[in-house]
Design a protein around this motif. Sequence first.
Motif, PDB file in Angstrom:
ATOM      1  N   GLU A   1      10.256  -4.084  -4.385  1.00 39.26           N
ATOM      2  CA  GLU A   1       9.200  -3.082  -4.560  1.00 39.26           C
ATOM      3  C   GLU A   1       8.188  -3.097  -3.412  1.00 39.26           C
ATOM      4  O   GLU A   1       6.993  -2.890  -3.607  1.00 39.26           O
ATOM      5  CB  GLU A   1       8.490  -3.278  -5.909  1.00 39.26           C
ATOM      6  CG  GLU A   1       9.409  -3.098  -7.104  1.00 39.26           C
ATOM      7  CD  GLU A   1       8.695  -3.266  -8.425  1.00 39.26           C
ATOM      8  OE1 GLU A   1       7.576  -3.838  -8.425  1.00 39.26           O
ATOM      9  OE2 GLU A   1       9.231  -2.812  -9.456  1.00 39.26           O
ATOM     10  N   GLY A   2       8.681  -3.338  -2.218  1.00 40.45           N
ATOM     11  CA  GLY A   2       7.838  -3.288  -1.031  1.00 40.45           C
ATOM     12  C   GLY A   2       7.198  -4.596  -0.643  1.00 40.45           C
ATOM     13  O   GLY A   2       6.526  -4.667   0.391  1.00 40.45           O
TER      14      GLY A   2
ATOM     15  N   SER B   1      -3.425   3.054   2.942  1.00 44.43           N
ATOM     16  CA  SER B   1      -3.098   4.460   2.748  1.00 44.43           C
ATOM     17  C   SER B   1      -3.700   5.376   3.809  1.00 44.43           C
ATOM     18  O   SER B   1      -3.201   6.455   4.065  1.00 44.43           O
ATOM     19  CB  SER B   1      -3.551   4.920   1.365  1.00 44.43           C
ATOM     20  OG  SER B   1      -4.952   4.768   1.215  1.00 44.43           O
TER      21      SER B   1
ATOM     22  N   TYR C   1       0.859  -1.178   0.000  1.00 42.30           N
ATOM     23  CA  TYR C   1       0.000   0.000   0.000  1.00 42.30           C
ATOM     24  C   TYR C   1       0.895   1.227   0.000  1.00 42.30           C
ATOM     25  O   TYR C   1       1.750   1.374   0.874  1.00 42.30           O
ATOM     26  CB  TYR C   1      -0.910   0.023   1.231  1.00 42.30           C
ATOM     27  CG  TYR C   1      -1.852  -1.152   1.315  1.00 42.30           C
ATOM     28  CD1 TYR C   1      -3.013  -1.183   0.552  1.00 42.30           C
ATOM     29  CD2 TYR C   1      -1.570  -2.227   2.153  1.00 42.30           C
ATOM     30  CE1 TYR C   1      -3.876  -2.273   0.625  1.00 42.30           C
ATOM     31  CE2 TYR C   1      -2.429  -3.315   2.235  1.00 42.30           C
ATOM     32  CZ  TYR C   1      -3.585  -3.323   1.470  1.00 42.30           C
ATOM     33  OH  TYR C   1      -4.433  -4.401   1.537  1.00 42.30           O
ATOM     34  N   ASP C   2       0.717   2.070  -0.969  1.00 34.88           N
ATOM     35  CA  ASP C   2       1.583   3.230  -1.123  1.00 34.88           C
ATOM     36  C   ASP C   2       1.129   4.363  -0.210  1.00 34.88           C
ATOM     37  O   ASP C   2      -0.013   4.809  -0.280  1.00 34.88           O
ATOM     38  CB  ASP C   2       1.569   3.690  -2.579  1.00 34.88           C
ATOM     39  CG  ASP C   2       2.649   4.716  -2.855  1.00 34.88           C
ATOM     40  OD1 ASP C   2       3.718   4.618  -2.245  1.00 34.88           O
ATOM     41  OD2 ASP C   2       2.416   5.609  -3.690  1.00 34.88           O
ATOM     42  N   THR C   3       2.009   4.808   0.674  1.00 37.25           N
ATOM     43  CA  THR C   3       1.744   5.965   1.540  1.00 37.25           C
ATOM     44  C   THR C   3       2.927   6.913   1.379  1.00 37.25           C
ATOM     45  O   THR C   3       3.898   6.845   2.146  1.00 37.25           O
ATOM     46  CB  THR C   3       1.573   5.547   3.008  1.00 37.25           C
ATOM     47  OG1 THR C   3       2.683   4.721   3.397  1.00 37.25           O
ATOM     48  CG2 THR C   3       0.293   4.755   3.208  1.00 37.25           C
ATOM     49  N   PRO C   4       2.875   7.787   0.383  1.00 42.62           N
ATOM     50  CA  PRO C   4       4.042   8.614   0.040  1.00 42.62           C
ATOM     51  C   PRO C   4       4.555   9.436   1.217  1.00 42.62           C
ATOM     52  O   PRO C   4       3.812  10.181   1.843  1.00 42.62           O
ATOM     53  CB  PRO C   4       3.504   9.525  -1.077  1.00 42.62           C
ATOM     54  CG  PRO C   4       2.357   8.780  -1.650  1.00 42.62           C
ATOM     55  CD  PRO C   4       1.730   8.057  -0.496  1.00 42.62           C
TER      56      PRO C   4
ATOM     57  N   ASN D   1       8.137   4.473   1.030  1.00 41.59           N
ATOM     58  CA  ASN D   1       6.788   4.971   0.794  1.00 41.59           C
ATOM     59  C   ASN D   1       5.732   3.999   1.297  1.00 41.59           C
ATOM     60  O   ASN D   1       4.630   3.904   0.744  1.00 41.59           O
ATOM     61  CB  ASN D   1       6.568   5.243  -0.698  1.00 41.59           C
ATOM     62  CG  ASN D   1       7.190   6.555  -1.116  1.00 41.59           C
ATOM     63  OD1 ASN D   1       7.428   7.434  -0.288  1.00 41.59           O
ATOM     64  ND2 ASN D   1       7.477   6.712  -2.394  1.00 41.59           N
ATOM     65  N   HIS D   2       6.062   3.262   2.365  1.00 41.97           N
ATOM     66  CA  HIS D   2       5.120   2.339   2.974  1.00 41.97           C
ATOM     67  C   HIS D   2       5.073   2.602   4.472  1.00 41.97           C
ATOM     68  O   HIS D   2       5.984   3.223   5.034  1.00 41.97           O
ATOM     69  CB  HIS D   2       5.516   0.885   2.702  1.00 41.97           C
ATOM     70  CG  HIS D   2       5.527   0.536   1.247  1.00 41.97           C
ATOM     71  ND1 HIS D   2       6.554   0.896   0.412  1.00 41.97           N
ATOM     72  CD2 HIS D   2       4.622  -0.103   0.469  1.00 41.97           C
ATOM     73  CE1 HIS D   2       6.295   0.484  -0.820  1.00 41.97           C
ATOM     74  NE2 HIS D   2       5.128  -0.124  -0.812  1.00 41.97           N
TER      75      HIS D   2
END
Length: 400
Positions: A193-194, A116, A35-38, A89-90
């Motif tokens: 990639e996370g 997010s 889950y992308d959390t910038p 970004n996670h």
Amino acid sequence: MIPSVAFACYGLLAGLALCGQALGYTNIFNDLPVYDTPLTKVDHHYIVGPIRTSFEVDTVGTWGEFKHTHGGESIASYRPPVAFCPIGNHSFYFYGYSEGTNDSYYAGTGFAVAVSSLHPQQTVDIHMREDLPWGLMPKSTEDDSVGYLYAYLFVPRSPCVSINDTTSVQFWDAFTDTVTHGSLMTVYTLEDEGKTLRVDRPQHLYADMDENEYEYGLFASMVVHEVIYLYALDVSNYGNSRQILVARSHIDTVTDKSTWTYWTGSKWTAVEPKATAAAPSASVIYELPDDQTFYMSFSIYNPGASIFYSEYHHAYLMIFVSSADTSSYIIEYAPTPIGPWTTNRKVLYTDNTYDVTSSIVSPAFFSSPLINATPGKELLLTPISTDGNLVPNIQKLIFS
């Protein structure tokens, strides 16, 4: 899936100094949901000019209990302090050993991957695996030597800090029964990639209480311009949990304790001080009055705090709970990472509904549907419920 490995010098941890260390311990978690959390990166000077220092609170929203899944069943459980952790970004929530409300006991640490919104009930929980019975925390040979009945238990004390685009570090308290043994460092690295989280524990302990060492990094830690500041609370009979000391390291060498330097009040020295006498007053960057201490519930635990730069306040903030008011978060501020800190002990927020003495306060430096403000304007709080279940909750505080 590697529960414990020895490693030499390699580039896996994006340049962190692991060369020359003979032994380390690693857990690897694969196939994680992404889950992308910038992360919002804040650029500022070492010396800043504080503003908005009235610290008026607009609202505090309660998001609810932080639960985990065990055996396919979602249950509320006793989990000592829950720490929010940005890695790249996670975002993650890390927690100490768990004790279920169904009378089951789980000695392992665990974590949850946050979606997010960072909402506690919108997380994917990763608890224990059969091949990693201690969960998140890699187990060392010294841990094994203690024996099952007196096994080491671990809890986080303060938020972790981002080192680079894929790596963060955090310090944990290590104790058995009613004895605190010291603190250890964990290095978290996201790969693939996370989808993969690597948890490295470079050595058994970074501060050994039997050696009269201060637990730098356990009370708080913060990165400013590629330098990590590691704060220690003097819990010895001389400091009486009232005085804060600080060390620092370049982020590339933080895992090598021989590279750390220590603040004396006028300069940084490579000579590590020991808690065998009262700390020189010049090296103490903050001190509570004689009748107060930094406070955390459960006397066997060492208190932690949050120290970070707030772009919204243009100041370095320190948030903690003291014995003078165990229902309130106290806030101080400074123009540099080492002070001078104010001594107003301003009450930031009071809540008698929860046990705030076990709360870890985290700055919300992410953009998301529920976190969307200048970094430092919103904070995440993790108090424990007082209804008998001791379940962590997540709250969001918004400054005016």
